[in-house]
Scaffold this motif. Structure first.
Motif, PDB file in Angstrom:
ATOM      1  N   VAL A   2       1.034  -1.007  -0.043  1.00  0.00           N
ATOM      2  CA  VAL A   2      -0.118   0.062   0.100  1.00  0.00           C
ATOM      3  C   VAL A   2       0.914   1.344   0.003  1.00  0.00           C
ATOM      4  N   ALA A   3       1.855   1.245   0.998  1.00  0.00           N
ATOM      5  CA  ALA A   3       2.763   2.482   0.909  1.00  0.00           C
ATOM      6  C   ALA A   3       3.542   2.758  -0.354  1.00  0.00           C
ATOM      7  N   ALA A   4       4.019   1.631  -1.113  1.00  0.00           N
ATOM      8  CA  ALA A   4       4.734   1.865  -2.375  1.00  0.00           C
ATOM      9  C   ALA A   4       3.703   2.440  -3.653  1.00  0.00           C
ATOM     10  N   GLN A   5       2.699   1.681  -3.531  1.00  0.00           N
ATOM     11  CA  GLN A   5       1.527   2.104  -4.425  1.00  0.00           C
ATOM     12  C   GLN A   5       1.338   3.478  -4.150  1.00  0.00           C
ATOM     13  N   HIS A   6       1.045   4.148  -3.106  1.00  0.00           N
ATOM     14  CA  HIS A   6       0.460   5.418  -2.700  1.00  0.00           C
ATOM     15  C   HIS A   6       1.639   6.330  -2.947  1.00  0.00           C
ATOM     16  N   THR A   7       2.917   6.036  -2.683  1.00  0.00           N
ATOM     17  CA  THR A   7       4.165   7.089  -2.978  1.00  0.00           C
ATOM     18  C   THR A   7       4.872   6.756  -4.133  1.00  0.00           C
ATOM     19  N   ARG A   8       4.927   5.629  -4.665  1.00  0.00           N
ATOM     20  CA  ARG A   8       5.695   5.171  -5.854  1.00  0.00           C
ATOM     21  C   ARG A   8       7.122   5.145  -5.442  1.00  0.00           C
ATOM     22  N   ASP A   9       7.426   4.640  -4.220  1.00  0.00           N
ATOM     23  CA  ASP A   9       8.616   4.568  -3.607  1.00  0.00           C
ATOM     24  C   ASP A   9       8.929   3.238  -3.293  1.00  0.00           C
ATOM     25  N   PRO A  10       9.872   2.333  -4.189  1.00  0.00           N
ATOM     26  CA  PRO A  10      10.064   1.116  -3.886  1.00  0.00           C
ATOM     27  C   PRO A  10      10.694   0.759  -2.297  1.00  0.00           C
ATOM     28  N   SER A  11      11.354   1.666  -1.976  1.00  0.00           N
ATOM     29  CA  SER A  11      12.118   1.478  -0.655  1.00  0.00           C
ATOM     30  C   SER A  11      11.319   1.226   0.401  1.00  0.00           C
ATOM     31  N   PHE A  12      10.062   1.155   0.386  1.00  0.00           N
ATOM     32  CA  PHE A  12       9.290   0.590   1.526  1.00  0.00           C
ATOM     33  C   PHE A  12       9.413  -0.750   1.579  1.00  0.00           C
ATOM     34  N   ALA A  13       9.764  -1.292   0.825  1.00  0.00           N
ATOM     35  CA  ALA A  13      10.223  -2.731   0.932  1.00  0.00           C
ATOM     36  C   ALA A  13      11.388  -3.109   1.832  1.00  0.00           C
ATOM     37  N   ARG A  14      12.314  -2.122   1.537  1.00  0.00           N
ATOM     38  CA  ARG A  14      13.529  -2.205   2.478  1.00  0.00           C
ATOM     39  C   ARG A  14      13.188  -2.074   4.107  1.00  0.00           C
ATOM     40  N   THR A  15      12.216  -1.028   4.113  1.00  0.00           N
ATOM     41  CA  THR A  15      11.728  -0.734   5.689  1.00  0.00           C
ATOM     42  C   THR A  15      11.023  -1.787   6.240  1.00  0.00           C
ATOM     43  N   ALA A  16      10.337  -2.727   5.222  1.00  0.00           N
ATOM     44  CA  ALA A  16       9.531  -3.730   5.739  1.00  0.00           C
ATOM     45  C   ALA A  16      10.452  -5.042   6.145  1.00  0.00           C
ATOM     46  N   LYS A  17      11.345  -5.054   5.269  1.00  0.00           N
ATOM     47  CA  LYS A  17      12.507  -5.999   5.512  1.00  0.00           C
ATOM     48  C   LYS A  17      13.372  -5.912   7.058  1.00  0.00           C
ATOM     49  N   HIS A  18      13.580  -4.768   7.104  1.00  0.00           N
ATOM     50  CA  HIS A  18      14.266  -4.338   8.279  1.00  0.00           C
ATOM     51  C   HIS A  18      13.235  -4.595   9.586  1.00  0.00           C
ATOM     52  N   MET A  19      11.951  -4.424   9.543  1.00  0.00           N
ATOM     53  CA  MET A  19      10.873  -4.623  10.510  1.00  0.00           C
ATOM     54  C   MET A  19      10.697  -5.982  10.816  1.00  0.00           C
ATOM     55  N   ALA A  20      11.090  -6.721   9.791  1.00  0.00           N
ATOM     56  CA  ALA A  20      10.842  -8.363   9.594  1.00  0.00           C
ATOM     57  C   ALA A  20      11.952  -8.677  10.277  1.00  0.00           C
ATOM     58  N   GLU A  21      13.108  -8.441  10.068  1.00  0.00           N
ATOM     59  CA  GLU A  21      14.526  -8.708  10.607  1.00  0.00           C
ATOM     60  C   GLU A  21      14.180  -8.534  12.228  1.00  0.00           C
ATOM     61  N   CYS A  22      13.788  -7.511  12.537  1.00  0.00           N
ATOM     62  CA  CYS A  22      13.484  -7.082  13.988  1.00  0.00           C
ATOM     63  C   CYS A  22      12.714  -8.138  14.875  1.00  0.00           C
ATOM     64  N   HIS A  23      11.659  -8.658  14.092  1.00  0.00           N
ATOM     65  CA  HIS A  23      10.456  -9.473  14.525  1.00  0.00           C
ATOM     66  C   HIS A  23      11.437 -10.852  14.795  1.00  0.00           C
ATOM     67  N   LEU A  24      12.047 -11.088  13.759  1.00  0.00           N
ATOM     68  CA  LEU A  24      12.723 -12.633  13.825  1.00  0.00           C
ATOM     69  C   LEU A  24      13.825 -12.536  14.982  1.00  0.00           C
ATOM     70  N   ASP A  25      14.514 -11.470  14.894  1.00  0.00           N
ATOM     71  CA  ASP A  25      15.390 -11.265  16.216  1.00  0.00           C
ATOM     72  C   ASP A  25      14.932 -11.614  17.510  1.00  0.00           C
TER      73      ASP A  25
END
Length: 209
Positions: free
Chosen positions: A181-204
């Motif tokens: 949703v964030a990438a669609q609204h902003t046209r900014d693909p880097s939201f995927a990297r932000t989500a990846k960082h949050m996923a890493e934190c969750h797994l840690d």
């Protein structure tokens, strides 16, 4: 809408979008035309006449294959879901290594998707947002699509031996949808990297690493 009947999605989308496939039959022409228009201009905003103009087919042909616009929407969602999942899981299958690496690769694949010039978001998220949640066909199509993703995430989480497999899968699903949703609204693909960082934190946190 300035789409001509002959114009189909750019080739960049050919891996993940049904709308970019080459139509071979009259039904295919209706489906690909409807898919492009629904996904790029909206399900409610797209009328039957606009679909017919893009597909270059007669109204009688459309109603021969689909009893209603609602039935056409359901068929488009099914086709888009099947095409996208084939691309998505195919890309994930290329990732070698442990379950943690495979789970986090989800967001690398999403970033590639978000970077595609033809990216129009998730048709299931878009459809549910447009229609009353009481629309049974749309809701069921979205649930089926989500279940495929959750099942894959749960399988990786089981292999990773997280304490709560369901919660980890659901957490990743939230991050996936949020990034889309964030990438669609902003046209900014880097939201995927932000989500990846949050996923890493969750797994840690859940693995105590």
């Amino acid at each position: 809408m300035d789409d001509s009947p002959q114009e189909f999605c750019p080739l960049e989308t050919s891996g993940w979008s049904f709308a970019a496939t080459e139509p071979k039959t009259a039904r295919d022409k209706i489906m690909t035309a409807a898919s492009h228009l629904f996904c790029n201009h909206g399900f409610a905003a797209t009328g039957i006449d606009t679909i017919l103009a893009r597909a270059g087919t007669a109204k009688a042909t459309l109603y021969h294959h689909f009893k209603s616009k609602e039935e056409l929407i359901a068929a488009v969602l099914e086709a888009e879901g099947t095409t996208w999942r084939g691309w998505f899981f195919g890309r994930l299958a290329e990732t070698q290594g442990p379950a943690r690496k495979r789970m986090l690769a989800v967001f690398d694949v999403l970033q590639d998707w978000f970077s595609d010039p033809g990216f129009y978001g998730c048709p299931f998220i878009n459809a549910v947002a447009e229609f009353d949640t009481g629309n049974d066909a749309v809701r069921k199509a979205a649930e089926k699509h989500k279940e495929h993703i959750l099942t894959w995430l749960k399988a990786q989480a089981i292999e990773l031996k997280v304490p709560d497999v369901t919660e980890t899968a659901r957490s990743f699903a939230v991050l996936i949808d949020g990034a889309i949703v964030a990438a669609q609204h902003t046209r900014d693909p880097s939201f995927a990297r932000t989500a990846k960082h949050m996923a890493e934190c969750h797994l840690d946190v859940v693995l105590g690493t």
